[in-house]
Design a protein around this motif. Structure first.
Motif, short mmCIF file in Angstrom:
data_model
loop_
_atom_site.label_atom_id
_atom_site.label_comp_id
_atom_site.label_asym_id
_atom_site.label_seq_id
_atom_site.Cartn_x
_atom_site.Cartn_y
_atom_site.Cartn_z
N ILE A 140 0.82 -1.21 0.00
CA ILE A 140 0.00 0.00 0.00
C ILE A 140 0.86 1.27 0.00
CG2 ILE A 140 -1.72 1.32 1.31
CD1 ILE A 140 -2.91 -1.29 2.21
N HIS A 141 0.48 2.16 -0.88
CA HIS A 141 1.11 3.49 -0.94
C HIS A 141 0.02 4.50 -0.63
CE1 HIS A 141 4.77 1.95 -3.08
NE2 HIS A 141 3.93 0.94 -3.26
N TYR A 142 0.25 5.35 0.37
CA TYR A 142 -0.86 6.15 0.87
C TYR A 142 -0.39 7.45 1.49
CZ TYR A 142 -5.25 7.07 3.42
OH TYR A 142 -6.41 7.61 3.89
N ASN A 143 -1.21 8.46 1.30
CA ASN A 143 -0.92 9.75 1.92
C ASN A 143 -2.22 10.55 2.02
OD1 ASN A 143 0.59 11.73 3.10
ND2 ASN A 143 1.84 12.18 1.28
N LEU A 144 -2.21 11.58 2.82
CA LEU A 144 -3.35 12.50 2.85
C LEU A 144 -2.95 13.77 2.10
CD1 LEU A 144 -4.60 12.24 6.56
CD2 LEU A 144 -5.27 10.87 4.56
N ASP A 145 -3.82 14.19 1.19
CA ASP A 145 -3.46 15.37 0.40
C ASP A 145 -3.85 16.66 1.13
OD1 ASP A 145 -6.18 15.63 0.14
OD2 ASP A 145 -6.25 15.12 -2.00
N GLU A 146 -3.50 17.75 0.51
CA GLU A 146 -3.75 19.08 1.05
C GLU A 146 -5.24 19.28 1.40
OE1 GLU A 146 -1.23 21.28 1.27
OE2 GLU A 146 -2.37 23.08 1.81
#
Lengths: 604, 157, 452
Positions: free
Chosen positions: A484-490
């Protein structure tokens, strides 16, 4: 198991929520259906067994009742940790069980860990769902058109309205129609929910009064009963009969997640049983789908390969292929994407993936927890985990700038953010040395005033958030684990900031004192605009095989049929183009019923 | 330590009375289960258990109103006995035995829930007028009104 | 009458010495004649214990009985047996229970649930023991009345119990006049009446001082007599077996008569001292083996050759009584019958045999009695024994076996009081430990009235 010889109209991968709903509709209509369920069988003593495991578990996590199955593994919230860069697992994943126990089932590549989990057994994650059955608001279906962010859904609220009715009936939802008409939600004529609104908790009542004049970003903070898939007082339905699903009324065990001990809360085993009861639905348990076969010329699916096992830790004991006329993947957003992508022997990019969108756009409702103490007792740990919420904050012009959120009001004190009551009692006794009456007094004074809010923040689709089959790590059957590749955006982070600001306003209105300690789950730590935030998983895994109007940018059409394969349907929350802010289950089931209708039509 | 001694000490440690700790008509045998846990080989050194018993016997020979103060001083204030006494409190309030062989909060550890029934009977919930998560004897809608908080015994001077 | 008296005398002489041990269990709250019952038919043994048609009212624990697990439990078990004997007495009281081997019973003249809660929600017919259950119709194939196989949207929640002949066990629920009157007088027999009733639902309580009976409900399970069944070991009756059609599943509407044998009997008694009710449960002795104690005999719901892989697990779907050749349930009693209870069973069996060696009633045993030990302490009143299950009625929630060890799970494993504490009416308010009120329909005004 020799079901393989039989010819089926439909093969369904996954006996969870969406798969059971599809199977029931199809079986009812006389179609011959076979479900492949990777997990352990549905048995009479499941609930006793799971409750025993739950009672004996030190950490009462959502996964606590359900023993890890290395042949059909699932993630655990205990595995959600901040990711070091580059990510360094502590155990070589060649040691399957040890690696899963230590580092978790997911191969988390970051930069942030994906915070949500699910279950892989008959009934699926419905075993530990909360029970929230909110409808989406009309603007949720057209985020791009209205606010210029994300994408539009290929359907509107009106397209789904009847299917919401069906899903609410099948689940057995307790709610009040008038209360639910928020931000343009409408209901069919004379509509009644199967059951009346679940009575509000003491905390709900206080918040209702104290917040009724508070306005945030143009929305009044109206507290409303949360539509719940748990049994309340029955209504008389349109046809004059009393709604009756034969199960008990909620007794407020405050345990919807991880498990309702009395099945007052709906779970998908109910619909699965009804599907099997039609006599047209077969199920193969402990049978994990491993590959989707296609015809090179027609691009139609021709079979599903599977692997079987006998015990949770034992070796594979069988394999085979099942065939049908139509195929449905209902294996959970992450597992479904994984299966499509690892079925890459005939098409190198995997099945259904000409758009390149399979596994992409992985989304959740990252949760911001806010907790503190009220000036007066509110008596937590009584009633269902949540009985009310604030839905007015779910839409507004601000959505062109930042994520919206809904506010869930928790009836379980500081259990989620701080592990109450355990951590506090250890503090009182272990550090403060309290005992006897003084200890009891301290517990009364502190605990009865504790409460928490959960802000479920929306997330936008992004190609940078994705899941692929791990090229290096496998489960005990040799099938790849999800990487899994994951982040929270602006946009979402700005939503967190707005939630933090709302917390300040709400707590002030309540005259409540916020507790600013670090939450128990720190995996979702991030900084934004100079402030620290912690994001928790909501368990709402969405977006990995989104539907749309354009085959170039979506995986399925609005009936959840793959653009690439005429006889393959992908159901489940993976279909969602955007997350909106409502807990997704009701919408998922409504979509499954819509898809079942389309599939039936295609078989006719 | 016999069952009666253990129950008497438990009353002082928990602030709960005889009927909660060792009722005359006992369907749960919770005190017996905790006593057996305490004496499970390997959990607490035998000498420590003996010291605890002796200390309690000394205290219980004094006038009852001094029990609380004496337990605080002689047991909770004793470095050898305090961890054991605290674990007795944890068992009663949380249903949990915390591993005494490692510092609190260490992982891995051998903490355990004594039994499903111990969890069901853990007193922290009752103290705050609630019920263990996952075990409610309430009826539909009970959460709509405030609970009756079980009254405290007046603190023993 | 003469014959009866002679029997009494014979019994008194014949068994007086043998049963002194029963007398020592004490016998509290012995009622006098309940009015309509004839005391002449009592069988006494030196005044110690009796086979009596008089239904006890309540249990008052003797001050000398202080040990919960044995003495007090014995008081309740005796109450259960006395209730069983009285309820299975011949309704016209002309003969002693089992004098002719088998007999019609009192409880089978009580009102069946379906006679109280009518499909149109209208007022039920008045109490008339002579008319009630004249023709026994068994429809229920699950423990709860919602399990009527009426249509596909009504799932079985617990699953059917299938005997060794592949036949579904049938269930029925009846109530006594006190309970019926309360429902009738308060219009609790339909949805609207229950909505209007805002008092706390409280059925009448049995009371020793007032010599008054309270509400009593009986839940019975029946098996269809067939191959391998020794019919001399069952209380039997002819019943109409009805299977409602489910066209979507190919289930046809079927009606036939069959000889059925009683395999399980729950008796719930509301009483002054036991407001959470006293729950007595009996079984036919051939039902199922006790865990790890399988005997080489014919069981109704167990076959040694079938192994334990599917033990206490509901049959595979679809659950349809019309499908021939279904795999029988494999039922094991997880909790052995308490030794004191077993001793009482033996004592009553001897007493019954003394009346007639061929009495069918000797083949029924008390599995246990659950009551609230501290009735006022909490909603459930601290029930004891903590867990209790009838293998025909709670077959699938008796506990879990892990590595050969049985675990009972708080709040999930079968406890009569624990579960019935959650019962409500259609108003959502508590319904005094019975789920029956939720079988009421909404009252629909007749078409003629509607026009006005």
């Amino acid at each position: 198991m020799s079901n393989t010889a039989k010819q089926y109209d439909v093969i369904i991968v996954g006996g969870g929520w969406a798969g059971s709903a599809m199977a029931y509709r199809l079986g009812e209509a006389g179609k011959k259906v076979l479900i492949l369920e990777g997990g352990i069988p549905l048995q009479s003593n499941n609930r006793e067994d799971f409750m025993e495991t739950f009672f004996l578990a030190m950490a009462k996590t959502p996964e606590a009742p359900y023993v890890q199955n290395y042949n059909s593994p699932r993630p655990s919230v205990l595995d959600i940790k901040q990711i070091t860069h580059p990510p360094a697992p502590s155990v070589d994943c060649a040691h399957v069980a040890e690696s899963i126990d230590t580092d978790g089932y997911f191969i988390q590549k970051g930069p942030m860990p994906f915070g949500s989990t699910y279950e892989r057994l008959a009934g699926g994650t419905s075993w530990h769902w909360l029970g929230t059955c909110l409808r989406l608001v009309p603007n949720d279906f057209k985020m791009y058109t209205e606010y210029g962010v994300g994408v539009d859904w290929p359907i509107t609220y009106d397209d789904l309205s009847d299917y919401y009715d069906q899903a609410e009936l099948e689940i057995g939802v307790s709610a009040d129609v008038e209360e639910q008409t928020v931000h343009g939600i409408t209901f069919s004529e004379d509509y009644v929910y199967p059951m009346k609104r679940i009575p509000p908790s003491v905390l709900d009542q206080i918040l209702t009064t104290e917040l009724k004049d508070v306005v945030i970003d143009g929305n009044v903070l109206t507290v409303t009963g949360t539509p719940a898939g748990r049994n309340g007082e029955s209504n008389i339905m349109k046809d004059g009969t009393i709604y009756n699903n034969g199960r008990r009324l909620c007794q407020g065990n405050t345990n919807c997640t991880p498990i309702c001990p009395i099945q007052a809360k709906y779970d998908a085993t109910i619909t699965l049983s009804k599907a099997l009861e039609t006599g047209n639905v077969d199920i193969m348990y402990q049978t994990v789908a491993s590959n989707i076969q296609i015809d090179a010329t027609t691009k139609e699916v021709t079979g599903i390969d599977y692997i079987q096992y006998e015990t949770r830790t034992g070796p594979a004991t069988g394999k085979g292929t099942v065939t049908g006329t139509k195929y449905v993947i209902a294996a959970h957003a992450i597992e479904a994407a994984k299966l499509l992508l690892m079925s890459n022997k005939q098409i190198s990019t995997g099945i259904a993936n000409s758009s390149g969108q399979v596994g992409k756009n992985l989304m959740d409702h990252p949760v911001k927890l806010s907790w503190g103490s009220m000036p007066k007792p509110v008596y937590p740990f009584r009633g269902p985990l949540s009985t009310s919420g604030i839905e007015t904050t779910r839409d507004g012009s601000f959505r062109s700038e930042r994520a919206a959120y809904r506010i869930e009001i928790g009836n379980e004190g500081w259990n989620w953010p701080t592990g109450a009551p355990y951590t506090q009692v250890q503090n009182y006794v272990g550090k403060m040395g309290l005992m006897g009456t003084a200890l009891r007094q301290q517990i009364i004074t502190d605990f009865t005033k504790q409460f928490r809010l959960g802000f479920l923040v929306e997330q936008m689709p992004s190609e940078e958030n994705y899941i692929i089959p791990s090229p290096t790590c496998s489960d005990n059957l040799g099938l790849p684990r999800p990487e899994i590749h994951y982040n929270l955006d602006e946009y979402t982070r700005a939503g967190f900031k707005a939630a933090a600001e709302a917390t300040g306003i709400i707590f002030e209105a309540l005259d409540a004192t916020e507790d600013n300690s670090t939450p128990l789950g720190t995996g979702g730590f991030f900084q934004y605009d100079g402030e620290n935030y912690y994001s928790e998983g909501a368990g709402h895994v969405m977006g990995t095989h989104r539907m749309g109007n354009d085959p170039a940018t979506s995986v399925t059409d609005a009936d959840l049929k793959c653009w690439d394969h005429d006889n393959l349907y992908l159901v489940g929350c993976g279909s969602f183009p955007t997350t909106a802010t409502a807990n997704p289950t009701l919408t998922m089931m409504a979509l499954a019923f819509k898809s079942a209708d389309a599939l039936l039509k295609s078989l006719a | 330590m016999n069952l009666e001694q253990f129950a008497a000490l438990s009353q002082v440690l928990t602030g709960y009375g005889q009927e909660a700790i060792l009722p005359k008509l006992d369907t749960q045998h919770q005190a017996a289960e905790y006593l057996a846990t305490l004496y499970t080989p390997g959990l607490v050194p035998v000498a420590t258990l003996q010291l605890l018993t002796d200390t309690w016997n000394t205290i219980s020979a004094m006038p009852q109103p001094t029990y609380e103060m004496q337990v605080k001083e002689q047991i909770m204030g004793n470095t050898e006995l305090a961890p054991v006494a605290k674990n007795i409190i944890y068992m009663w309030f949380l249903g949990i035995w915390y591993d005494l062989t490692v510092p609190p909060g260490t992982s891995p550890n051998k903490d355990f829930v004594v039994s499903a029934q111990a969890y069901q009977n853990s007193l922290v919930w009752d103290t705050m007028g609630a019920h263990p998560m996952g075990y409610s004897e309430g009826v539909f809608g009970y959460w709509n009104t405030p609970p009756v908080i079980p009254p405290l015994h007046p603190p023993i001077q | 009458m003469k014959k009866v008296r002679l029997l009494s005398l014979l019994l008194a002489v014949g068994i007086g010495l043998t049963y002194i041990s029963i007398g020592s269990l004490g016998c509290k709250g012995r009622p006098s004649s309940s009015g309509k019952d004839s005391t002449n038919t009592s069988v006494t043994d030196s005044g110690q214990t009796t086979l009596s048609p008089n239904l006890p009212y309540d249990v008052t624990i003797a001050p000398t009985d202080t040990v919960l697990q044995t003495q007090i439990r014995a008081d309740f078990d005796l109450f259960s047996w006395e209730s069983f004997i009285a309820l299975n007495w011949s309704p016209d009281s002309t003969e002693i229970i089992g004098a002719n081997g088998d007999n019609a019973t009192v409880w089978e003249t009580w009102k069946e649930n379906a006679e109280v809660f009518l499909p149109d929600g209208s007022k039920p017919a008045p109490w008339n023991a002579a008319l009630q259950q004249k023709n026994k119709v068994l429809v229920q194939v699950g423990k709860t009345p919602t399990v009527l196989l009426t249509d596909v949207t009504q799932p079985f929640l617990t699953g059917p119990l299938i005997d060794q002949n592949g036949e579904y066990t049938r269930f029925e629920i009846v109530m006594n006049e006190k309970m019926f009157d309360y429902i009738d007088n308060n219009v609790l027999y339909n949805y609207q009446g229950q909505q209007k009733f805002t008092d706390t639902i409280a059925f009448p309580s049995g009371n020793n001082e007032k010599k008054a009976h309270g509400a009593i409900m009986v839940k019975a399970s029946w098996k269809i007599m067939g191959k391998g069944d020794d019919t001399t070991r069952f209380h039997k009756t002819r019943a109409t077996i009805h299977v409602n059609a489910i066209p979507k599943q190919g289930v046809k509407d079927t009606t036939y008569t069959a000889l059925v044998g009683l395999v399980g009997l729950h008796i719930g008694t509301k009483s002054q001292n036991n407001p959470q009710w006293i729950w007595s449960t009996f079984e036919q002795v051939d039902n199922a083996p006790t865990f790890n104690a399988v005997k080489d005999v014919h069981y109704n719901f167990y076959k040694a050759a079938a192994g334990n892989n599917n033990m206490n697990n509901a049959p595979a779907h679809p659950w349809n009584p019309s499908i021939p050749g279904q795999t029988p349930s494999q039922i094991v009693r997880l909790t052995p019958i308490f030794e004191g209870t077993q001793a009482l069973n033996d004592a009553f069996h001897k007493k019954l045999i003394a009346v007639n060696p061929k009495t069918v009633w000797q083949y029924y045993e008390l599995v246990g009695t659950q009551w609230p030990v501290h009735a006022k302490q909490s909603a459930t009143g601290d029930p004891f024994p903590v867990y209790m299950a009838n293998s025909t009625l709670e077959s699938y929630i008796q506990g879990v076996v892990r590595e050969g060890k049985i675990s009972y799970v708080p709040g999930v494993t079968s406890s009569c009081i624990g579960c019935h504490n959650g019962a409500t009416s259609w108003s959502g308010r508590t319904s005094d430990f019975t789920y029956l009120l939720r079988t009421a329909s909404a009252y629909k005004q007749a078409a003629g009235n509607k026009k006005k």
